[in-house]
Design an enzyme around this catalytic site. Structure first.
Site, PDB file in Angstrom:
ATOM      1  N   ARG A  14       0.747  -1.279   0.012  1.00  0.00           N
ATOM      2  CA  ARG A  14       0.158  -0.063   0.180  1.00  0.00           C
ATOM      3  C   ARG A  14       0.913   1.209   0.071  1.00  0.00           C
ATOM      4  O   ARG A  14       0.353   2.308  -0.283  1.00  0.00           O
ATOM      5  CB  ARG A  14      -0.845   0.155   1.295  1.00  0.00           C
ATOM      6  CG  ARG A  14      -2.071  -1.144   1.048  1.00  0.00           C
ATOM      7  CD  ARG A  14      -2.644  -1.237   2.163  1.00  0.00           C
ATOM      8  NE  ARG A  14      -2.098  -2.343   3.397  1.00  0.00           N
ATOM      9  CZ  ARG A  14      -2.394  -2.704   4.490  1.00  0.00           C
ATOM     10  NH1 ARG A  14      -3.590  -2.275   4.812  1.00  0.00           N
ATOM     11  NH2 ARG A  14      -2.024  -3.444   5.003  1.00  0.00           N
ATOM     12  N   ARG A 329      28.589  25.603   5.940  1.00  0.00           N
ATOM     13  CA  ARG A 329      28.663  24.012   5.593  1.00  0.00           C
ATOM     14  C   ARG A 329      29.838  23.268   5.568  1.00  0.00           C
ATOM     15  O   ARG A 329      30.937  23.866   5.772  1.00  0.00           O
ATOM     16  CB  ARG A 329      27.876  23.749   4.182  1.00  0.00           C
ATOM     17  CG  ARG A 329      28.729  24.301   3.129  1.00  0.00           C
ATOM     18  CD  ARG A 329      28.341  24.103   1.679  1.00  0.00           C
ATOM     19  NE  ARG A 329      29.236  24.631   0.511  1.00  0.00           N
ATOM     20  CZ  ARG A 329      30.169  23.805   0.066  1.00  0.00           C
ATOM     21  NH1 ARG A 329      30.344  22.495   0.415  1.00  0.00           N
ATOM     22  NH2 ARG A 329      30.955  24.467  -0.808  1.00  0.00           N
TER      23      ARG A 329
HETATM   24  C1  UD1 Z   1      -1.615  -6.478  11.177  1.00  0.00           C
HETATM   25  C2  UD1 Z   1      -2.595  -7.516  12.240  1.00  0.00           C
HETATM   26  C3  UD1 Z   1      -3.703  -6.725  12.441  1.00  0.00           C
HETATM   27  C4  UD1 Z   1      -3.342  -5.599  13.452  1.00  0.00           C
HETATM   28  C5  UD1 Z   1      -2.180  -4.742  12.485  1.00  0.00           C
HETATM   29  C6  UD1 Z   1      -1.677  -3.740  13.335  1.00  0.00           C
HETATM   30  C7  UD1 Z   1      -2.202  -9.824  11.196  1.00  0.00           C
HETATM   31  C8  UD1 Z   1      -2.699 -10.933  10.419  1.00  0.00           C
HETATM   32  N1  UD1 Z   1      -2.778  -8.754  11.467  1.00  0.00           N
HETATM   33  O1  UD1 Z   1      -2.375  -6.310  10.135  1.00  0.00           O
HETATM   34  O2  UD1 Z   1      -4.672  -7.505  13.294  1.00  0.00           O
HETATM   35  O3  UD1 Z   1      -4.335  -4.826  13.565  1.00  0.00           O
HETATM   36  O4  UD1 Z   1      -1.340  -5.376  12.015  1.00  0.00           O
HETATM   37  O5  UD1 Z   1      -0.756  -2.586  12.634  1.00  0.00           O
HETATM   38  O6  UD1 Z   1      -1.020 -10.052  11.853  1.00  0.00           O
HETATM   39  N2  UD1 Z   1       5.221  -8.757   7.428  1.00  0.00           N
HETATM   40  C9  UD1 Z   1       6.247  -9.799   7.523  1.00  0.00           C
HETATM   41  N3  UD1 Z   1       6.154 -11.057   6.776  1.00  0.00           N
HETATM   42  C10 UD1 Z   1       4.847 -11.317   6.189  1.00  0.00           C
HETATM   43  C11 UD1 Z   1       3.791 -10.090   6.192  1.00  0.00           C
HETATM   44  C12 UD1 Z   1       4.056  -8.890   7.020  1.00  0.00           C
HETATM   45  O7  UD1 Z   1       7.338  -9.657   8.107  1.00  0.00           O
HETATM   46  O8  UD1 Z   1       4.725 -11.999   5.232  1.00  0.00           O
HETATM   47  C13 UD1 Z   1       5.542  -7.899   8.526  1.00  0.00           C
HETATM   48  C14 UD1 Z   1       5.324  -6.370   7.583  1.00  0.00           C
HETATM   49  O9  UD1 Z   1       6.577  -5.955   7.130  1.00  0.00           O
HETATM   50  C15 UD1 Z   1       4.883  -5.443   8.859  1.00  0.00           C
HETATM   51  C16 UD1 Z   1       4.163  -6.358   9.818  1.00  0.00           C
HETATM   52  O10 UD1 Z   1       4.826  -7.576   9.549  1.00  0.00           O
HETATM   53  O11 UD1 Z   1       5.975  -4.743   9.391  1.00  0.00           O
HETATM   54  C17 UD1 Z   1       2.624  -5.969   9.869  1.00  0.00           C
HETATM   55  O12 UD1 Z   1       2.151  -6.460   8.379  1.00  0.00           O
HETATM   56  P1  UD1 Z   1       0.960  -5.695   7.665  1.00  0.00           P
HETATM   57  O13 UD1 Z   1       0.836  -6.436   6.502  1.00  0.00           O
HETATM   58  O14 UD1 Z   1       1.269  -4.380   7.594  1.00  0.00           O
HETATM   59  O15 UD1 Z   1      -0.168  -6.321   8.681  1.00  0.00           O
HETATM   60  P2  UD1 Z   1      -1.783  -5.289   8.720  1.00  0.00           P
HETATM   61  O16 UD1 Z   1      -2.404  -5.727   7.591  1.00  0.00           O
HETATM   62  O17 UD1 Z   1      -1.417  -4.183   9.131  1.00  0.00           O
HETATM   63 CA    CA Z   2       0.272  -2.804   9.060  1.00  0.00          CA
END
Ligand code: UD1
Ligand code: CA
Length: 456
Positions: A14, A329
């Protein structure tokens, strides 16, 4: 024993960016660095960061941090899948695992402490942070019993319209009993709207799970898109400015000012509108900065004024006046009670106390003594196209308007240089130096009429 895992493998679709989301900058630090900063209060025995999308960039950005173990999540199949990658790394680990999303950069260290304490006191399988959000769109919703134990977390896109009315959201910050989590992790399925393995499903399987509400919901803002990044920047700025105003700093029109959290301001500093303070900058007591100035990685002494100017990697000592329109600078060092301004650029040069460079000058690689007066338009010619050369100017020396100092060159103390001079050779102490063509006069001369000019 405590281990910490930061989830930083996602691309962050996003954000619509090539850069991994967690490397986007928020007030001079990347999101993931800010998450690691918020862990300053805990002393984990293991510090794991899960990387995946363009992992080489994330590893490089975190190189200055010591003691981090990077765990590769080659395909990013969800937050649950990310934590599954820890299994081989934490095989023999016993204790609690604190998991943080790498995109939640505004958490206060006290909040993490509260989470860990609650987890310990109650002996929970999981303890997680939640908050009531005015606009919960995009977040997992948290459903609880009266005693704050969890019924379930449902992801936004898997919620029924009725469930979406719940504004209590999952912050993405959890403390797990690692042994219990490890037992459940292999059982996750991707049977949901996104076909991903959700960490929140693991939470739903475990028992007992306790929810800790964060009072200031701004802390748990997750960054998924550029609008949220801007909102987080606003929150961060408000925190920083409130803090400095409480400490005795005046901000005039705070909305037009930005201040990094690495900046230090002493009491009675006044920051005028449209001023930006960045990096490791210190502003001394009683100084007035702006309007319209940018100061980065610089030390400004007490009672200094900086007006419509740019100062980077430089030092200005007390009671000096900088600007309007000055560029200091790359290690410019301005002494006390100096006046520098009106279209002056100074690079890698030192000015002794009470020295003035008041109009239209460039000084590069120069060392000036005390009480020197640099005349309007004086230039150090410090570069021959290949190398840079130094210029020295002694105490109390005055250069005339439009002096060019061709470096390397040394001018002594108590020297006066006539206007328009091009100084190419050493000038000893206590003399007048003139290096310009003599004026010639032709009495009674008139320009020839056009028909009288002979063409050859
Ligand atoms: C997640 C939570 C949601 C919560 C929100 C809070 C889950 C399923 N959902 O959703 O309940 O309200 O965070 O901000 O956990 N990431 C990885 N590997 C992956 C996918 C993601 O390392 O395969 C990392 C991303 O880099 C990020 C974090 O996990 O830093 C969160 O991932 P994101 O896809 O943003 O989760 P949300 O949809 O926001
Ligand atoms: Ca997130």
């Amino acid at each position: 024993m405590l281990a910490v895992a930061v989830l930083a493998a996602g691309r962050g679709t996003r954000m619509k960016s090539d850069l991994p989301k967690v490397l986007h900058q928020l007030g001079g630090r990347s999101l993931v660095e800010r998450v690691l900063d918020s862990l300053s209060v805990v002393q984990p025995s293991r510090n794991l960061v899960i990387v995946g999308y363009r992992s080489e960039l994330v590893k490089e950005a975190l190189q200055p941090w010591s003691g981090i173990e990077f765990v590769e999540q080659v395909q990013q199949l969800g937050t649950g899948h990310a934590v599954q990658q820890l299994l081989p790394y934490l095989q023999d680990f016993q204790g609690s695992l604190l998991v943080l999303n790498g995109d939640v950069p505004l958490l206060r260290p006290q909040t993490i402490n509260l989470l860990l304490k609650t987890h310990e006191q109650h002996g929970n399988a999981v303890t997680l942070l939640a908050a009531h959000l005015p606009n919960p769109k995009g977040y997992g919703r948290v459903f609880c019993n009266d005693d704050n134990t969890l019924k379930e977390i449902v992801e936004d896109r898997d919620c029924t319209p009725a469930q979406k009315q719940n504004h209590r959201i999952n912050a993405g910050v959890y403390c797990f009993d690692w042994a219990k989590l490890a037992a459940i992790l292999p059982k996750l399925s991707s049977n949901n709207d996104q076909q991903e393995y959700y960490l929140t499903d693991a939470v739903n399987y475990l028992d007992p799970v306790m929810v800790v509400d964060v009072e200031d919901h701004e802390e748990i803002l997750g960054i998924n898109d550029r609008k949220q990044l801007a909102a987080a920047y606003d929150i961060l700025q408000t925190r920083i400015k409130d803090n400095w105003m409480a400490a005795g700093v005046t901000l005039i029109d705070p909305d037009s000012i930005t201040i990094d959290d690495t900046v230090e301001l002493q009491p009675d500093v006044v920051i005028e509108p449209q001023t930006h303070l960045r990096g490791k900058t210190v502003i001394g007591a009683g100084s007035r900065i702006g309007p319209g100035s940018l100061i980065e990685n610089s030390q400004i002494g007490e009672q200094v004024t900086v007006l419509y100017s740019v100062v980077s990697q430089s030092v200005v000592q007390s009671n000096s006046q900088i600007g309007p329109y000055t560029h200091l600078r790359k290690h410019a060092h301005v002494g006390a009670k100096c006046r520098v301004g009106n279209f002056v650029e100074i690079k890698n040069s030192t000015l002794g106390d009470r020295t003035n460079v008041a109009h239209l000058s460039y000084l590069g690689d120069a060392t000036l003594g005390e009480k020197v007066n640099i005349g309007a338009g004086t230039i150090t010619a410090n570069y021959d196209g290949y190398k840079k050369y130094p210029t020295q100017i002694g105490d109390r020396t005055k250069t005339g308007a439009n002096t060019v100092l061709v470096a390397p060159v040394s001018v002594g103390a108590d020297v006066t240089i006539g206007a328009g001079s091009v100084i190419t050779k050493e000038v000893p102490d206590d003399c007048l130096a003139l290096a310009r063509a003599k004026q010639t006069l032709f009495p009674g001369w008139r320009p020839g009429k056009p028909h009288e000019t002979k063409e050859s």
